[in-house]
Design an enzyme around this catalytic site. Structure first.
Site, PDB file in Angstrom:
ATOM      1  N   LYS A  82      47.840  47.220 -30.052  1.00 39.59           N
ATOM      2  CA  LYS A  82      47.314  46.523 -29.609  1.00 39.59           C
ATOM      3  C   LYS A  82      47.359  45.027 -30.720  1.00 39.59           C
ATOM      4  O   LYS A  82      48.575  44.689 -31.169  1.00 39.59           O
ATOM      5  CB  LYS A  82      45.745  46.692 -30.644  1.00 39.59           C
ATOM      6  CG  LYS A  82      45.246  47.867 -29.773  1.00 39.59           C
ATOM      7  CD  LYS A  82      43.626  47.445 -30.024  1.00 39.59           C
ATOM      8  CE  LYS A  82      42.846  48.508 -29.189  1.00 39.59           C
ATOM      9  NZ  LYS A  82      41.652  49.100 -29.492  1.00 39.59           N
ATOM     10  N   ARG A 108      43.312  57.090 -30.776  1.00 35.66           N
ATOM     11  CA  ARG A 108      43.437  57.409 -29.444  1.00 35.66           C
ATOM     12  C   ARG A 108      45.058  56.789 -29.752  1.00 35.66           C
ATOM     13  O   ARG A 108      44.897  55.396 -30.273  1.00 35.66           O
ATOM     14  CB  ARG A 108      42.669  56.259 -28.682  1.00 35.66           C
ATOM     15  CG  ARG A 108      42.176  56.389 -27.592  1.00 35.66           C
ATOM     16  CD  ARG A 108      41.137  55.501 -27.001  1.00 35.66           C
ATOM     17  NE  ARG A 108      41.363  55.420 -25.760  1.00 35.66           N
ATOM     18  CZ  ARG A 108      41.694  53.413 -25.459  1.00 35.66           C
ATOM     19  NH1 ARG A 108      42.452  53.094 -25.704  1.00 35.66           N
ATOM     20  NH2 ARG A 108      41.992  53.901 -23.878  1.00 35.66           N
TER      21      ARG A 108
HETATM   22  C1  7PJ Z   1      39.589  51.396 -26.887  1.00 40.87           C
HETATM   23  C2  7PJ Z   1      39.186  51.836 -26.588  1.00 40.87           C
HETATM   24  C3  7PJ Z   1      39.046  51.533 -28.745  1.00 40.87           C
HETATM   25  C4  7PJ Z   1      38.080  53.506 -28.099  1.00 40.87           C
HETATM   26  C5  7PJ Z   1      40.663  51.366 -25.457  1.00 40.87           C
HETATM   27  C6  7PJ Z   1      43.575  49.523 -25.288  1.00 40.87           C
HETATM   28  C7  7PJ Z   1      42.099  48.851 -25.027  1.00 40.87           C
HETATM   29  N1  7PJ Z   1      38.309  53.974 -26.620  1.00 40.87           N
HETATM   30  N2  7PJ Z   1      39.672  51.746 -24.903  1.00 40.87           N
HETATM   31  N3  7PJ Z   1      38.189  52.915 -28.840  1.00 40.87           N
HETATM   32  N4  7PJ Z   1      40.455  51.121 -26.687  1.00 40.87           N
HETATM   33  N5  7PJ Z   1      37.268  54.586 -28.075  1.00 40.87           N
HETATM   34  O1  7PJ Z   1      43.590  50.771 -25.084  1.00 40.87           O
HETATM   35  O2  7PJ Z   1      43.961  48.656 -26.511  1.00 40.87           O
HETATM   36  O3  7PJ Z   1      40.550  51.694 -29.739  1.00 40.87           O
HETATM   37  S1  7PJ Z   1      40.951  50.149 -23.865  1.00 40.87           S
END
Ligand code: 7PJ
Length: 281
Positions: free
Chosen positions: A223, A257
């Protein structure tokens, strides 16, 4: 608190921290957009993330990066459903669907998704009802504003308290609508309507979110926070992302994640080992 989460018949063991592998099937995702579009490439990538230790695969068909506008229900269904249908026979771990649309939640559940990951925390009309009907666990994420404008000028008096209160409120709403607490995961939403200092305070104060009593998910992989603090372009954010994953695990996150699964699993396992005082899991 953290035991085995039943993801539509597949287990996610949250007795220890786990890594969620990111599978973007969007042509415009910020860090790997277009690379895994098409079921074959997506399946290969998912398989390798599972081999690297991913405990769950998160399939997303709509980019939520800052400035993005979203896609139609049809477009999102076309991207996500064939991949889920193919993946459910190809990998044994639970599949998650990264969506805010009730129609996609229902179709994804029918196509094999075992977890609903909603960056809007079920605030879209019909989303609470759709998620409840699937019977699946849900991840409720905090976002201030909407992706198109969320990074324009995010403000908080006290970011950790406000995010915690928001998540507590969404959890109460979910419970009141028939989604039991045992099926809820919470996420502070790093980068979603937050400045770098906001993100830093949330990461340092993650334990306050964990105190809400359900598993917490943290997504920091590649990020902008990592990029700006370290002065790194996208291809050079691996070390920073892995460090952030270790901090999040240390501070109590149960699901990390991540794009780079093998490296992130190492960080998570090391943090877990130190947390346990040197006792092997
Ligand atoms: C997140 C997400 C996060 C959850 C994305 C990226 C942007 N879902 N979906 N948490 N970020 N739960 O992958 O950087 O931080 S999309």
């Amino acid at each position: 608190m953290a035991g085995i989460l039943d993801c539509g018949g597949r287990s996610l063991a949250l007795g220890r921290p786990q890594v969620m592998g990111i599978l973007n099937v969007t042509p415009d995702s910020f860090s790997d957009g277009g690379r895994f579009v098409g079921a074959d490439a997506a399946i290969d990538h998912a398989r390798s993330m599972v081999a690297d230790g991913a405990a769950v695969i998160d399939v997303g068909g709509e980019s939520t990066r800052p400035g993005s506008r979203g896609v139609s229900v049809e477009e999102e269904l076309d991207r996500v459903i064939p991949v889920l249908e193919a993946l459910r026979d190809e990998v044994s771990v639970p599949l998650s669907v990264d969506t805010s649309k009730p129609e996609v939640m229902e179709a994804a559940a029918a196509a094999g998704a075992g977890l609903i990951n909603d960056v809007m925390a079920l605030r879209r009309p019909g989303a609470l009802e759709a998620a409840r009907c699937t019977g699946l666990p849900v991840c409720l994420m905090h976002m201030q504003g909407v992706p198109e404008t969320m990074q324009d000028d995010p403000r908080y008096d006290s970011v950790v308290t406000e995010v915690r209160d928001f998540l507590a409120g969404r959890m109460a709403d979910a419970e009141a609508n028939g989604i039991p607490r045992e099926r809820i995961i919470l996420d502070p939403g790093f980068g979603f309507g937050k400045t770098d200092p906001h993100n830093a305070r949330l990461l340092a104060g993650l334990a306050e979110i964990c105190d809400l009593g359900v598993p917490v998910l943290a997504g920091l992989s590649r990020k902008s926070l990592v990029g700006r603090v370290l002065g790194r372009a996208l291809p050079d954010r691996l070390a920073g992302s892995v460090a952030a994953a270790a901090i999040a695990t240390w501070n109590g996150a149960r699901i990390i994640r991540a794009h780079d699964v093998a490296e992130t699993v190492d960080a998570v396992r090391l943090a877990e080992y130190v947390q346990a005082g040197g006792i092997e899991a």
